[in-house]
Scaffold this motif. Structure first.
Motif, mmCIF file in Angstrom:
data_model
loop_
_atom_site.group_PDB
_atom_site.id
_atom_site.type_symbol
_atom_site.label_atom_id
_atom_site.label_comp_id
_atom_site.label_asym_id
_atom_site.label_seq_id
_atom_site.Cartn_x
_atom_site.Cartn_y
_atom_site.Cartn_z
ATOM 1 N N PHE A 155 -4.235 13.326 -12.047
ATOM 2 C CA PHE A 155 -5.564 12.280 -11.895
ATOM 3 C C PHE A 155 -5.379 11.047 -12.312
ATOM 4 O O PHE A 155 -4.307 10.205 -11.659
ATOM 5 N N TRP A 156 -4.501 11.069 -14.080
ATOM 6 C CA TRP A 156 -4.433 9.672 -14.439
ATOM 7 C C TRP A 156 -2.584 9.119 -13.913
ATOM 8 O O TRP A 156 -2.740 7.967 -14.417
ATOM 9 N N TRP A 161 4.554 9.883 -9.642
ATOM 10 C CA TRP A 161 4.637 10.319 -11.306
ATOM 11 C C TRP A 161 3.263 10.836 -11.483
ATOM 12 O O TRP A 161 3.459 11.291 -12.439
ATOM 13 N N GLY A 162 2.034 11.165 -10.473
ATOM 14 C CA GLY A 162 0.921 11.759 -10.525
ATOM 15 C C GLY A 162 1.856 13.313 -11.167
ATOM 16 O O GLY A 162 1.498 14.593 -11.313
ATOM 17 N N LYS A 173 0.518 -1.255 0.005
ATOM 18 C CA LYS A 173 0.231 -0.080 -0.500
ATOM 19 C C LYS A 173 1.107 1.117 0.066
ATOM 20 O O LYS A 173 0.871 2.131 -0.855
ATOM 21 N N PHE A 231 0.074 4.018 -9.748
ATOM 22 C CA PHE A 231 0.161 3.092 -8.138
ATOM 23 C C PHE A 231 -0.650 1.707 -8.718
ATOM 24 O O PHE A 231 0.489 1.184 -7.905
ATOM 25 N N ALA A 232 -0.671 1.887 -10.026
ATOM 26 C CA ALA A 232 -0.673 0.115 -10.581
ATOM 27 C C ALA A 232 0.485 0.270 -11.320
ATOM 28 O O ALA A 232 0.904 -1.529 -10.314
ATOM 29 N N GLY A 248 2.375 6.498 -6.724
ATOM 30 C CA GLY A 248 0.968 7.398 -7.307
ATOM 31 C C GLY A 248 1.404 8.380 -7.721
ATOM 32 O O GLY A 248 1.626 9.142 -8.323
ATOM 33 N N PHE A 280 -1.357 9.732 -11.815
ATOM 34 C CA PHE A 280 -1.451 8.891 -10.181
ATOM 35 C C PHE A 280 -1.884 7.103 -10.367
ATOM 36 O O PHE A 280 -1.549 5.910 -9.621
ATOM 37 N N ILE A 281 -3.107 7.256 -10.497
ATOM 38 C CA ILE A 281 -3.634 6.247 -11.591
ATOM 39 C C ILE A 281 -2.621 5.415 -12.080
ATOM 40 O O ILE A 281 -2.883 3.744 -11.384
ATOM 41 N N ASP A 282 -2.366 5.747 -13.067
ATOM 42 C CA ASP A 282 -0.706 4.553 -13.515
ATOM 43 C C ASP A 282 -0.109 4.614 -13.088
ATOM 44 O O ASP A 282 1.009 2.884 -13.025
ATOM 45 N N TYR A 336 -3.768 9.631 -21.240
ATOM 46 C CA TYR A 336 -4.074 10.578 -20.779
ATOM 47 C C TYR A 336 -5.388 10.707 -21.365
ATOM 48 O O TYR A 336 -5.355 12.154 -21.540
#
Length: 87
Positions: free
Chosen positions: A63-64, A16-17, A6, A70-71, A13, A66-68, A48
């Motif tokens: 936003f994108w 990168w964000g 986590k 994080f994954a 995330g 962070f998602i990218d 994105y």
């Protein structure tokens, strides 16, 4: 040694964000006199959805990104923990 997935995914995330935010503002500050960005912004916009080199685009990129991130960090952490058990 095992990674805390986590924490590692959240750090990835955020990294990168925020990197996308800083890149967007750098592109805004260094664009030419006609107000055009450069090809890096166009490339990020292809990856994105909704992203443009603009202040609003930096929020969308955050936003994108962070998602990218994080994954990607989560998958990396899972693989690391899997292979760390085997040694």
């Amino acid at each position: 040694m095992k990674l805390d997935l986590k924490a590692f995914a959240l750090a990835g995330g955020l990294f990168w964000g925020l990197g996308i935010v800083f890149l967007t503002w750098w592109l805004l500050l260094t664009r030419d006199k006609r107000g055009r960005g450069n090809r890096y912004g166009e490339l990020i916009g292809r990856i994105y959805p909704g992203y443009r080199v603009s202040p609003k685009g930096s929020v969308i990129g955050l936003f994108w990104g962070f998602i990218d991130g994080f994954a990607a960090a989560g998958i990396f952490g899972l693989l690391y923990n899997h292979f760390a058990k085997k040694t």
